[in-house]
Design an enzyme around this catalytic site. Structure first.
Site, mmCIF file in Angstrom:
data_model
loop_
_atom_site.group_PDB
_atom_site.id
_atom_site.type_symbol
_atom_site.label_atom_id
_atom_site.label_comp_id
_atom_site.label_asym_id
_atom_site.label_seq_id
_atom_site.Cartn_x
_atom_site.Cartn_y
_atom_site.Cartn_z
ATOM 1 N N GLU A 92 13.350 54.781 11.545
ATOM 2 C CA GLU A 92 13.529 54.667 10.098
ATOM 3 C C GLU A 92 12.365 55.332 9.372
ATOM 4 O OE1 GLU A 92 16.290 50.684 9.933
ATOM 5 O OE2 GLU A 92 14.146 50.376 9.801
ATOM 6 N N CYS A 112 8.136 49.974 19.257
ATOM 7 C CA CYS A 112 6.680 49.821 19.258
ATOM 8 C C CYS A 112 6.273 48.951 20.437
ATOM 9 C CB CYS A 112 6.221 49.173 17.950
ATOM 10 S SG CYS A 112 4.430 49.169 17.763
ATOM 11 N N CYS A 119 5.412 41.238 12.784
ATOM 12 C CA CYS A 119 6.039 42.532 12.461
ATOM 13 C C CYS A 119 7.384 42.659 13.163
ATOM 14 C CB CYS A 119 5.115 43.663 12.898
ATOM 15 S SG CYS A 119 5.785 45.308 12.571
ATOM 16 N N GLY A 163 6.091 52.231 15.071
ATOM 17 C CA GLY A 163 5.244 52.749 16.150
ATOM 18 C C GLY A 163 3.775 52.792 15.808
ATOM 19 N N SER A 195 -2.226 55.119 9.842
ATOM 20 C CA SER A 195 -2.523 53.688 9.927
ATOM 21 C C SER A 195 -2.501 53.260 11.388
ATOM 22 C CB SER A 195 -1.471 52.912 9.137
ATOM 23 O OG SER A 195 -1.697 51.528 9.262
ATOM 24 N N SER A 218 -5.022 48.214 10.274
ATOM 25 C CA SER A 218 -4.299 46.961 10.017
ATOM 26 C C SER A 218 -5.146 45.820 10.557
ATOM 27 C CB SER A 218 -2.935 46.993 10.706
ATOM 28 O OG SER A 218 -2.206 48.094 10.217
ATOM 29 N N LEU A 219 -5.984 45.280 9.709
ATOM 30 C CA LEU A 219 -6.994 44.323 10.170
ATOM 31 C C LEU A 219 -6.436 42.885 10.213
ATOM 32 C CD1 LEU A 219 -9.999 44.008 10.980
ATOM 33 C CD2 LEU A 219 -10.489 43.580 8.561
ATOM 34 N N ASN A 294 6.008 40.364 4.010
ATOM 35 C CA ASN A 294 7.459 40.486 3.944
ATOM 36 C C ASN A 294 8.052 39.674 5.068
ATOM 37 O OD1 ASN A 294 7.446 42.521 1.799
ATOM 38 N ND2 ASN A 294 6.383 43.720 3.351
HETATM 39 N N1 SAH Z 1 1.126 50.554 14.105
HETATM 40 C C1 SAH Z 1 0.458 51.011 12.919
HETATM 41 C C2 SAH Z 1 1.432 51.574 11.904
HETATM 42 C C3 SAH Z 1 2.349 50.556 11.269
HETATM 43 S S1 SAH Z 1 1.878 50.359 9.623
HETATM 44 C C4 SAH Z 1 -0.370 49.889 12.340
HETATM 45 O O1 SAH Z 1 -0.301 48.787 12.868
HETATM 46 O O2 SAH Z 1 -1.138 50.127 11.417
HETATM 47 C C5 SAH Z 1 2.732 48.964 9.106
HETATM 48 C C6 SAH Z 1 1.819 48.042 8.340
HETATM 49 O O3 SAH Z 1 2.544 46.897 7.905
HETATM 50 C C7 SAH Z 1 0.684 47.529 9.199
HETATM 51 O O4 SAH Z 1 -0.450 47.380 8.406
HETATM 52 C C8 SAH Z 1 1.208 46.166 9.606
HETATM 53 O O5 SAH Z 1 0.175 45.305 10.020
HETATM 54 C C9 SAH Z 1 1.886 45.724 8.332
HETATM 55 N N2 SAH Z 1 2.902 44.704 8.555
HETATM 56 C C10 SAH Z 1 3.576 44.436 9.687
HETATM 57 N N3 SAH Z 1 4.450 43.440 9.484
HETATM 58 C C11 SAH Z 1 4.329 43.072 8.198
HETATM 59 C C12 SAH Z 1 4.991 42.125 7.388
HETATM 60 N N4 SAH Z 1 5.956 41.366 7.876
HETATM 61 N N5 SAH Z 1 4.632 42.043 6.088
HETATM 62 C C13 SAH Z 1 3.676 42.842 5.580
HETATM 63 N N6 SAH Z 1 3.023 43.763 6.297
HETATM 64 C C14 SAH Z 1 3.348 43.888 7.596
#
Ligand code: SAH
Length: 350
Positions: A92, A112, A119, A163, A195, A218-219, A294
């Site tokens: 997507e 992923c 996530c 991913g 990211s 993504s901390l 979300n």
């Molecule tokens: N794998 C990479 C790229 C994905 S980016 C990464 O982890 O950075 C997608 C972003 O959305 C990441 O910052 C992830 O932590 C965040 N994310 C994942 N699930 C989420 C959710 N349910 N609500 C809000 N942010 C979310």
């Protein structure tokens, strides 16, 4: 034998092919421009290439494309594309319109492998890496949609779809080269953000290769004992290693890292959590984007209330760190952060 995609060839090999067949170097450049800049998918349409050469190319190569299989529009204007790859797999990609920007959120892998517990993409099995062409074509598609539906050009690209970009490093790097290169889209790398979940070794590699893009991490927690429980990757990549990698990144690129951070009730909403983030931000030149959670239908995760969020922001502002709350877009069509899961399809594997 299956024909290779002409775009998968390294430039040196492509040029060598032309030389072997007695074709001048400028022809190779013309063909490169057709397949990248003009996204041409049919050798026959290459009008400035002699017919005999077009036939030769067709006998040796193919040009794979992607197809938007399913397009959904959110009430806020966000567009989510279900993109079918040449082997039938689906990823997507999302177009996010705001007043000032049009952002393309693109995928780098089918599924992923990371299993971040909050996530939806993490619940899918990683099927394969996307190649550079497939990543690039998502950008081209969204660029066309930006003009068609909003009459404005695409301004930003974020590798925040499905991913982990740093686990598909070579293809991601090549896609950035093509998005920014003159033979491709010629966009500024300043408008690109990669990211990562936080893979220290690869963050350093990106700093060394320095494609001049931005880096987001993504901390979600600056405490190992908390982060480990929601992001298993922390066990092999603890905060100390990430901190060192980010300092290396800053030293090499001069760019601050952006932290993506969701605040959940009962997970990372205490003073201790705030203090840990403040400490990390003092050590590493950084900005913080607080992202709305979300929902993905797991009751363990509930977004914290506005009071806690404000506490975080105040603490960060007190040490002069830029911290903003980012509103999510497209959640009504499962297009928001963390929601990409090919829900509208029976399955990802074909
Ligand atoms: N794998 C990479 C790229 C994905 S980016 C990464 O982890 O950075 C997608 C972003 O959305 C990441 O910052 C992830 O932590 C965040 N994310 C994942 N699930 C989420 C959710 N349910 N609500 C809000 N942010 C979310």
């Amino acid at each position: 034998m299956e024909k290779k995609d002409i775009r998968s060839l390294p430039p040196t090999e492509l040029h060598a092919f032309f030389k072997t067949h007695g074709e001048p170097a400028f022809r190779a450049r013309q063909v490169e421009e057709w397949v990248w800049k003009r996204s041409c998918k049919d050798f026959n349409e290459m009008s400035n290439i002699p017919k005999s050469l077009r036939l030769l190319l067709e006998n040796h190569f193919t040009i794979h494309g992607i197809r938007v299989d399913n397009m959904q529009r959110s009430v806020d204007g966000t567009i989510k594309n279900g993109v079918k790859l040449h082997d039938g797999r689906v990823v997507e990609s999302v177009l996010i319109p705001t007043e000032k920007r049009i952002t393309a959120c693109i995928s780098s892998q089918v599924g992923c492998s990371l299993d971040c517990h909050f996530c939806a993409t993490g619940k899918l099995t990683r099927m394969r890496n996307l190649n550079a062409e497939e990543i690039y074509d998502q950008v081209v598609t969204i660029q066309q949609q930006a003009l068609q539906y909003f009459n404005r050009p695409l301004t930003n690209i974020v590798y925040m779809g499905m991913g982990e970009p740093l686990l598909n490093y070579a293809n991601v790097l090549k896609s950035i080269e093509k998005i920014t290169g003159d033979e491709g889209l010629g966009m500024s790398p300043k408008r690109i953000t990669v990211s990562t979940v936080g893979i220290a070794k690869m963050m350093k590699k990106l700093a060394d290769d320095n494609p001049r893009c931005n880096l987001a991490l993504s901390l979600h927690s600056a405490r190992n004992e908390v982060r480990e429980t929601i992001m298993p990757i922390t066990k092999s990549n603890p905060i100390e290693d990430l901190r060192e990698a980010m300092l290396y990144w800053y030293e090499k690129t001069g760019k601050k890292v952006t932290f993506e951070y969701v605040i959940w009730k009962g997970i990372n909403d205490t003073e201790k959590d705030i203090a840990a983030l403040v400490k990390l931000c003092k050590q590493v030149p950084s900005k913080v984007n607080i992202i709305e959670y979300n929902t993905i239908g797991d009751d363990r995760f509930q977004m914290a209330g506005s009071e806690v969020i404000q506490k975080y922001i105040d603490a960060l502002h007190a040490i002069n760190v830029i911290a903003k709350v980012r509103q999510s877009r497209g959640s009504d069509i499962d297009a928001a952060c963390g929601q990409l899961a090919n829900k509208n399809l029976a399955n990802v594997a074909v």
